[in-house]
Enzyme design. Structure first.
Site, short mmCIF file in Angstrom:
data_model
loop_
_atom_site.label_atom_id
_atom_site.label_comp_id
_atom_site.label_asym_id
_atom_site.label_seq_id
_atom_site.Cartn_x
_atom_site.Cartn_y
_atom_site.Cartn_z
N TRP A 74 71.29 17.79 47.33
CA TRP A 74 71.91 16.97 48.37
C TRP A 74 70.94 16.88 49.55
O TRP A 74 70.47 17.91 50.04
CB TRP A 74 73.22 17.64 48.79
CG TRP A 74 74.00 16.93 49.86
CD1 TRP A 74 74.24 15.59 49.93
CD2 TRP A 74 74.66 17.54 50.97
NE1 TRP A 74 75.02 15.33 51.04
CE2 TRP A 74 75.29 16.50 51.69
CE3 TRP A 74 74.78 18.84 51.43
CZ2 TRP A 74 76.03 16.73 52.85
CZ3 TRP A 74 75.52 19.08 52.57
CH2 TRP A 74 76.13 18.04 53.27
N ASP A 153 77.68 26.65 47.05
CA ASP A 153 78.19 25.47 47.75
C ASP A 153 79.17 24.74 46.83
O ASP A 153 78.80 24.29 45.75
CB ASP A 153 77.02 24.55 48.12
CG ASP A 153 77.46 23.37 48.98
OD1 ASP A 153 78.60 23.40 49.50
OD2 ASP A 153 76.68 22.42 49.13
N ALA A 155 81.34 21.65 47.01
CA ALA A 155 81.69 20.42 47.72
C ALA A 155 82.69 19.56 46.96
O ALA A 155 83.37 18.73 47.56
CB ALA A 155 80.43 19.61 48.00
N LYS A 188 87.43 16.15 50.19
CA LYS A 188 87.50 15.16 49.12
C LYS A 188 88.70 15.40 48.21
O LYS A 188 89.48 14.50 47.94
CB LYS A 188 86.20 15.17 48.31
CG LYS A 188 84.95 14.91 49.14
CD LYS A 188 83.71 15.04 48.27
CE LYS A 188 82.44 14.93 49.10
NZ LYS A 188 82.22 16.12 49.96
#
Length: 248
Positions: A74, A153, A155, A188
């Site tokens: 990312w 991480d 996400a 999200k």
């Protein structure tokens, strides 16, 4: 005139949100870790805020220890770490369009002691979409983590697979005794992008260390955004601690 006091959250976050997130990510280990006082948790401004809080903390406590990240990753990862002057090491995540486990293992083995290894959780490695898929594959990597630390991480929790699949490196890391930090976003998967609920969770060696880590994290948050997003955290906390909502 009625004066209404603003209902701010403390810098560490909303109590039910913190409890729900710890239960979700640490599963069967959560109660034991809490009883031993080994978790320092911070409600953050999304997953980006969690990564930034971790980077600020790392800059204050171990500025010379590098972080190992995939190439590609990312684009915000190297920007966040470079902004805190954290040394960055990279490895090639792909070989002929497939995940390169050998390159990943070799990079971990060759990195210096104290290196923090950034892992993307689940299938949704950003941007390649390929990653270790089974607990066995994760354990191959974790077996090489002696003297290293892990930063996980998360996400896209639950996207492209079930939640257990996304968190499977976490129990493997705990069982192996690898120093662990987790950054997670609920923006999200719960449709709360504009509310920015996220969290940083750090495992410590003991309760005394957890208190010191929590103190440093509060200071990082206080000087950056003061308090986390209240509405988003209250929604996520309600969902995670209500069995029917969590199941849904």
């Amino acid at each position: 005139i009625e004066v209404v006091q603003p209902n701010y959250l403390p810098a560490t976050g909303e109590e039910n949100f913190i409890l729900g997130v710890e239960n979700l990510l640490f599963g069967s280990f959560a109660d034991q870790l809490r009883e031993r006082g080994m978790i320092a948790t911070l409600g953050t401004v999304g997953g980006t805020g969690a990564l930034n809080m971790w980077a600020q903390f790392h800059k204050k406590t171990a500025p010379d220890n590098p972080i190992l990240i995939s190439h590609p990753t990312w684009p915000n990862h190297p920007q966040i770490f470079a902004d805190q002057q954290i040394p960055i090491l990279t490895y090639n995540h792909l070989s002929n369009g497939a995940y390169d486990e050998e390159a990943h293992i070799r990079a971990i083995e060759q990195s210096p002691e104290g290196t923090v290894v950034l892992f993307h959780a689940g299938k949704t490695h950003n941007p390649t979409g390929v990653n270790p898929r089974t607990a066995v594959e994760w354990k191959h990597l974790i077996a090489k983590m002696e003297g290293k630390q892990a930063l996980v991480d998360i996400a896209y929790l639950g996207f492209g697979g079930d939640i257990e699949e996304y968190i499977q490196p976490i129990p493997c890391l705990i069982e192996a005794g690898v120093p662990l930090s987790v950054c997670v976003s609920f923006a999200k998967n719960m449709g709360l992008y504009q509310e920015r609920p996220g969290a940083l969770l750090m495992l410590t060696a003991n309760a005394q260390e957890a208190c010191l880590v929590q103190k440093h994290l509060r200071l990082c948050a206080r000087t950056t955004y003061s308090s986390p997003p209240a509405h988003g955290e209250r929604v996520v906390g309600k969902i995670l601690l209500t069995p029917a909502l969590r199941a849904s």
